[in-house]
Design an enzyme around this catalytic site. Structure first.
Site, PDB file in Angstrom:
ATOM      1  N   HIS A  28      10.869   7.365   9.350  1.00 51.90           N
ATOM      2  CA  HIS A  28      10.145   6.332  10.097  1.00 51.90           C
ATOM      3  C   HIS A  28      11.175   5.472  10.822  1.00 51.90           C
ATOM      4  O   HIS A  28      11.745   4.550  10.246  1.00 51.90           O
ATOM      5  CB  HIS A  28       9.303   5.480   9.160  1.00 51.90           C
ATOM      6  N   PRO A 118       3.533   1.880  -0.802  1.00 46.70           N
ATOM      7  CA  PRO A 118       2.134   1.467  -0.694  1.00 46.70           C
ATOM      8  C   PRO A 118       2.093   0.041  -0.126  1.00 46.70           C
ATOM      9  O   PRO A 118       2.696  -0.875  -0.689  1.00 46.70           O
ATOM     10  CB  PRO A 118       1.644   1.535  -2.143  1.00 46.70           C
ATOM     11  N   LEU A 119       1.419  -0.121   0.966  1.00 51.23           N
ATOM     12  CA  LEU A 119       1.592  -1.354   1.735  1.00 51.23           C
ATOM     13  C   LEU A 119       1.019  -2.575   1.022  1.00 51.23           C
ATOM     14  O   LEU A 119       0.034  -2.496   0.297  1.00 51.23           O
ATOM     15  CB  LEU A 119       1.004  -1.177   3.127  1.00 51.23           C
ATOM     16  N   ASP A 155       3.051  -4.827   9.985  1.00 49.42           N
ATOM     17  CA  ASP A 155       1.639  -5.159  10.201  1.00 49.42           C
ATOM     18  C   ASP A 155       0.754  -4.700   9.051  1.00 49.42           C
ATOM     19  O   ASP A 155      -0.204  -5.364   8.668  1.00 49.42           O
ATOM     20  CB  ASP A 155       1.151  -4.509  11.496  1.00 49.42           C
ATOM     21  N   GLY A 156       1.052  -3.518   8.515  1.00 46.71           N
ATOM     22  CA  GLY A 156       0.204  -2.954   7.478  1.00 46.71           C
ATOM     23  C   GLY A 156       0.115  -3.852   6.259  1.00 46.71           C
ATOM     24  O   GLY A 156      -0.969  -4.097   5.719  1.00 46.71           O
ATOM     25  N   ASN A 185       5.552  -5.716  15.894  1.00 42.54           N
ATOM     26  CA  ASN A 185       5.791  -4.734  16.962  1.00 42.54           C
ATOM     27  C   ASN A 185       4.501  -4.254  17.611  1.00 42.54           C
ATOM     28  O   ASN A 185       4.531  -3.421  18.517  1.00 42.54           O
ATOM     29  CB  ASN A 185       6.599  -3.536  16.423  1.00 42.54           C
ATOM     30  N   HIS A 259       6.781   4.817  15.770  1.00 40.90           N
ATOM     31  CA  HIS A 259       6.575   4.619  14.342  1.00 40.90           C
ATOM     32  C   HIS A 259       7.233   5.728  13.521  1.00 40.90           C
ATOM     33  O   HIS A 259       8.103   5.461  12.697  1.00 40.90           O
ATOM     34  CB  HIS A 259       5.072   4.546  14.048  1.00 40.90           C
ATOM     35  N   GLU A 407      -6.822 -10.466  -8.398  1.00 43.57           N
ATOM     36  CA  GLU A 407      -6.259  -9.589  -9.421  1.00 43.57           C
ATOM     37  C   GLU A 407      -5.120  -8.735  -8.881  1.00 43.57           C
ATOM     38  O   GLU A 407      -4.132  -8.473  -9.571  1.00 43.57           O
ATOM     39  CB  GLU A 407      -7.335  -8.666  -9.997  1.00 43.57           C
ATOM     40  N   HIS A 457     -12.939  -7.822 -22.717  1.00 47.99           N
ATOM     41  CA  HIS A 457     -14.268  -7.339 -22.350  1.00 47.99           C
ATOM     42  C   HIS A 457     -14.202  -5.830 -22.090  1.00 47.99           C
ATOM     43  O   HIS A 457     -14.453  -5.358 -20.985  1.00 47.99           O
ATOM     44  CB  HIS A 457     -14.781  -8.101 -21.122  1.00 47.99           C
ATOM     45  N   HIS A 469     -19.654  -4.889 -15.197  1.00 54.72           N
ATOM     46  CA  HIS A 469     -18.619  -5.514 -16.018  1.00 54.72           C
ATOM     47  C   HIS A 469     -18.287  -4.699 -17.271  1.00 54.72           C
ATOM     48  O   HIS A 469     -17.504  -5.153 -18.093  1.00 54.72           O
ATOM     49  CB  HIS A 469     -19.058  -6.926 -16.440  1.00 54.72           C
TER      50      HIS A 469
END
Lengths: 664, 664
Positions: A28, A118-119, A155-156, A185, A259, A407, A457, A469
């Site tokens: 990349h 992982p973005l 950006d991601g 970019n 990219h 979370e 829980h 839940h």
């Protein structure tokens, strides 16, 4: 326009990246070519780092949140002189076994602070690092802990929800030593960002209380000034750097192909002509390399002064600082749990599972001030605040982070804390919401970070809130994750044993899973041995004869298995109960032990208020199982257990059915 | 202050909620008490709905995103006269079997548009509904499809990252028929929102291009005016309603306890005194009830006119509209796949797995304009845009939604589309990123919505991007999810068969899992029968004698099993290959079929470039397995398969080892 004197240094990043990517046939280029000047400004003038001591505790942290642009990081590590990132390593980019992998992989000793790809994870990790720094700064003072956290971000990362969770909470907490460098970019993998976003991203940061500066990302001086301003701000800083993706390669710069379109020798040649870079592939001229190498040396004196200050600390304080930074537990810490364990078998200890865990954690907090607890807006029902006070914008000494209903950030924050070191991160929510955290949990497991995930829980036992839940598949999905210990204690004794194991487990994360409902003692006497350490054990051996039936259970269902055993034994069927609080530890035991516990020649019935998925490992395809057939239902816990036929009677019936069948 | 004439109607919501929650001994009073006026304004003056026809296709949609406040919805359904939500049902709130469950559970025929509870999901579902409406409006015109989507939303939904993903994309797409009603009560479960947030949330919406109105949420007229303004805006609207949580109960209103602290008779009594409500528990005076009932009747004429317009449509157009709204596939749709299937076994069909899926989807798109594809910024590598054009702010006729790097929103959007009806939602990304979508996938499965999740890059076969991008545990974690079909086709023939099944599967979601790398044909001839429909089948029976070995595989590893079989057969070991593209369907087959396929008396070896977790269901604990031991590694696919010893030779060795052992 006069070229900035550091411009050739930025070009060195650019051409090393091009050459490595051409050689690898994929990569990349967008990030290293677009952010070369930004990175140069940071490393040349601002970053506090020492390539000769990559893990210097008081170094600034750098996270490449746009991890696909990994060549940027490898170039920086090579150029500044990190020992393990040699030119040979850079040349082997993306090859099997190379330190220069497709995405950066956690290896602080190499200079890689965290695994990214992982973005959104990376900036949330950076947030966690900044929280850890602020807490340690409050504990040990400016002389000992006082560094900044920088993250390169694309950006991601800012489109991902976790990005906003981070922006929101970092602004709220005024984490002023956190600085993002945004590669604005205007291109993503799909093409122009305007395909999917039209808001003013910088403004979004301002709304959240960030200090924002907008600059030309190819103007080294402007970026450097912005970094100065960031250092002077009392808020977290976002430096929005307008850049041209893939800058320098005529065919793709500023285009979608900038990219990660495949690059060829011709592209490398065209870039050399455009930027007047006459040097051969992988050749960084000595004068340029020497300048790069000087940046790390700049901090030598600072590093030495810091070492002297640490040496000069009062002995106890120094020992404490070194202990927490090494991740060592305080000597004698287990003693604080002893009185609890000694009385854990008494019937009055039958509190709610999560409350048992809370009581244990309160004890641990007394002797381990390095524990930091994050919780996603469930303080009251999870009760893990204990004696802690809140970490806030005005009080960095608090060890409890009110994460809000965020979370995912909470999990990634814990990873950043653990990667930073000096704190032990706990992350608390309901088990049903672990899915929100899961992408971060996967990163903990992949990096082997000792994060403690605490879940309450844990089954239909939560009752009336209903199937949204009620976890039924989540135990299985967590057990499916490599390098993750999943522990589901049956009572207070198992809970304290499991916490003992969890605190000592440093090679990866642990998921501590607790019932909401009361867990009556199934261990009826105090035993010094930590029986949970083997992951599974015979809680009650068969009494009325040679074992015919083995009931295997976890958590709240162990008591139910014990009740079933009583009925079976009363009927003359010799029955053992096996508690399996941690499958991963049990699977590490030797074959003889496992066979003895599992009773392979007996009828086996698993009992867990969850799906069978995964249980056949212990039951075989023909073993019996009493558990959930699918999702839960709304209603009180006792009604649901009967409705789904998770009862001692059902266990007895299943065992009898299999005994009659005779197939085991 | 003069009381608004509708104020008693709002109090009817309030007291029904209090009475039901007191009776249930638990519940969340914060939302119904805080939003009673807001809801009254919406239903009294604005909402297009017909309680006598809950599933009227052109009704406005209402989503209770803060699903814990479920009593608000049940009150509205009862008061306006939805047949199934009787007073008895309201009284049975949170009891087992009640329609009035702890959280609303998807049942459009009852008036419940979507299951909510896990925060953030609901507003993202609402977003998906608005996308579906806009697309159908473009297809069928204002006379046939022209309705709005409303969502009640709390602070939690807006703290969750998915909330911002939705805000960002809805603003970008200018979904002007989407309106959020924000319960800005400044309280969450932990206490004051200022514990974890300090930004101006309304401003965050403005930055994203929303129309924002800020009003007193207890002022019915102000809310009503804001709803008028929303209807006039060309942008999505956020009505920020400043409210008092738990309003009406002196002990808890405006307090943390207003959220969900237990209520008692005394509280109900105190509220009655405060608000001068003399009526008995569960007693709604007839005049008030009559007014409530009149609101739905208001739309009777509109509904009839709409029906007349549908009747008046040209026959073909009407049939098409009714077909897509009923979720029926067009007659003869499978024929479009026939030529593909007829040639799928030819060696030249050995394209990348995801490209095979793309080719099939392009064919389906030609005959099913109701298919809408969302993709999270991976258009090029997943290739599922096919002949579609983009759904944009200016062109609602596009069936391809550029979701940006927002996987979680993408999944929840698909749920909203599916719940809306009239479109078939596909959701496309890499398998490694399915964890980001997982909370939404769980909701698909729980609701039984026919969403098609499409995943590419399904194993270490993706190569050099490394372990962050290599799923190893994700097949297992998806298989662990109830009511989710997981399909991993081995070649083009299986791919087309699996897509055929997936398109026909309407009772729940499907995960379609494809390799990045080429899938050479393992099915060597055309067969009319859809062999994948049984989930698993004998691809090659043993030839050189009675079957001794059964190799079980999925996806890209079926070819590898075939190669191993050739070696074993050549050595005189009679070996079958079983392909298991869909475990869930296979498990539904009768015992005789399953036993015949699995060859229970033979040596069994599973082959999958993933973890063993779950496979023991077919292999038993003693069967063999060739797969991944844990997380992957960076490097080219062929190198990795060898490194991890996932080869035909390894399969042969495993089979031989077990044959020698003789334990099966």
């Amino acid at each position: 326009m006069n070229e900035h004197p550091l411009q050739p240094l930025a070009h060195a990043i650019r051409f090393l990246s091009i050459d490595a990517i051409v050689r690898a046939t994929e990569g990349h280029q967008g990030v290293p070519l677009g952010m070369a000047e930004i990175a140069t400004a940071l490393y040349a003038r601002h970053l506090r780092f020492n390539p000769a001591a990559p893990t210097w505790w008081d170094r600034d942290r750098v996270v490449l949140s746009n991890g696909h642009g990994s060549m940027l990081l490898y170039c920086l590590l090579y150029l500044t002189g990190y020992e393990h990132i040699t030119l040979e390593q850079v040349r082997s980019f993306r090859e099997f076994g190379s330190h220069c992998a497709g995405h950066p992989e956690y290896a602080p000793e190499l200079g890689i602070e965290v695994t990214t790809g992982p973005l959104g994870q990376g900036i949330a990790n950076a947030f966690g690092m900044a929280v850890a720094e602020a807490y340690l700064n409050a504990r040990f003072g400016d002389d000992i802990v006082n560094h900044r956290t920088y993250a390169f971000v694309g950006d991601g990362c800012l489109q991902e929800g976790i990005g906003q969770e981070m922006i929101s909470l970092a602004g709220h907490l005024r984490l002023h030593k956190l600085t993002l460098l945004w590669d604005d970019n205007q291109i993503t993998d799909d093409g122009k960002t305007e395909l999917s976003i039209s808001e003013n991203v910088a403004e979004r940061f301002r709304v959240a209380g960030w200090h924002v500066v907008e600059v030309d990302g190819h103007d080294i001086q402007a970026v450097s000034r912005a970094l100065d301003a960031a250092q002077g701000s009392d808020r977290p800083s976002m430096i929005a750097c307008r850049t041209v993706i893939g800058r320098g390669i005529p065919r793709v710069q500023g285009q979608r192909g900038g990219h990660s379109a495949r690059l060829y020798e011709d592209d490398a040649q065209a870039a050399r002509e455009l930027l007047q870079w006459p040097h051969a592939p992988f050749d960084v001229p000595q004068d340029i390399l020497a300048q790069w190498r000087s940046f790390g040396q700049r901090n030598d004196a600072q590093h030495q002064q810091w070492q002297a200050r640490v040496q000069a600390l009062p002995a106890a304080q120094r020992a404490e600082f070194e202990r927490v930074m090494r991740g060592e537990l305080p000597s004698g810490w287990q003693e604080v749990l002893l009185p609890f364990k000694r009385s854990a078998h008494e019937p009055e200890q039958a509190q709610g599972g999560i409350l048992i865990s809370a009581a244990i954690n309160k004890l641990l907090a007394e002797v381990m001030p390095e524990r930091m607890v994050g919780c996603a807006d469930l303080e009251a029902p999870t009760a893990h605040k204990g004696g802690l006070h809140a970490f806030t914008a005005d009080d960095r000494s608090g060890a409890y982070v009110h994460c809000g209903v965020r979370e995912h950030l909470m999990g990634a924050m814990a990873n950043g804390m653990a990667a930073h070191g000096g704190v032990i991160a706990l992350s608390v929510t309901y088990l049903a919401f672990s899915d929100y955290e899961r992408p971060a949990m996967r990163m903990s497991a992949l990096m082997g970070l000792p994060v403690k995930y605490v879940f309450s829980h844990d089954s239909i036992g939560i009752g009336k809130n209903g199937p949204t839940h009620q976890p039924v598949e989540i135990l299985a999905s967590l057990r499916a994750m490599p390098n993750m210990l999943v522990m589901r204690p049956a009572d207070a004794t198992e809970a304290v044993e499991c916490w003992e194991i969890a605190m000592q487990h440093r090679s990866g994360p642990v998921s501590m899973v607790f019932a909401r409902q009361a867990l009556p003692p199934v261990r009826r006497q105090y035993e010094a041995e930590n029986r949970c350490a083997r992951g599974g054990y015979v809680l009650h051996e068969a009494q009325c004869g040679a074992r015919q039936v083995t009931l295997l259970a976890t958590g709240s269902e162990v008591a139910l298995a014990c009740a079933a055993r009583a009925q079976l034994e009363a009927a003359g069927i010799a029955t053992a109960v096996v508690s399996l609080p941690c499958w991963e530890l049990f699977d590490q035991q030797d074959t003889a032990y496992r066979q003895q516990v599992l009773g392979e020649q007996t009828v086996r019935v698993g009992v867990e208020a969850a799906l069978r998925f995964g249980w056949d490992h212990y039951l075989g395809a023909r073993g019996g199982f009493v558990g959930m057939p699918g999702f839960g239902a709304p209603g009180p816990a006792d009604v649901l257990y009967r409705h789904f036929n998770i009862t001692a009677e059902a266990v007895v019936a299943e065992a009898r059915r299999l005994l009659v069948q005779g197939t085991h």
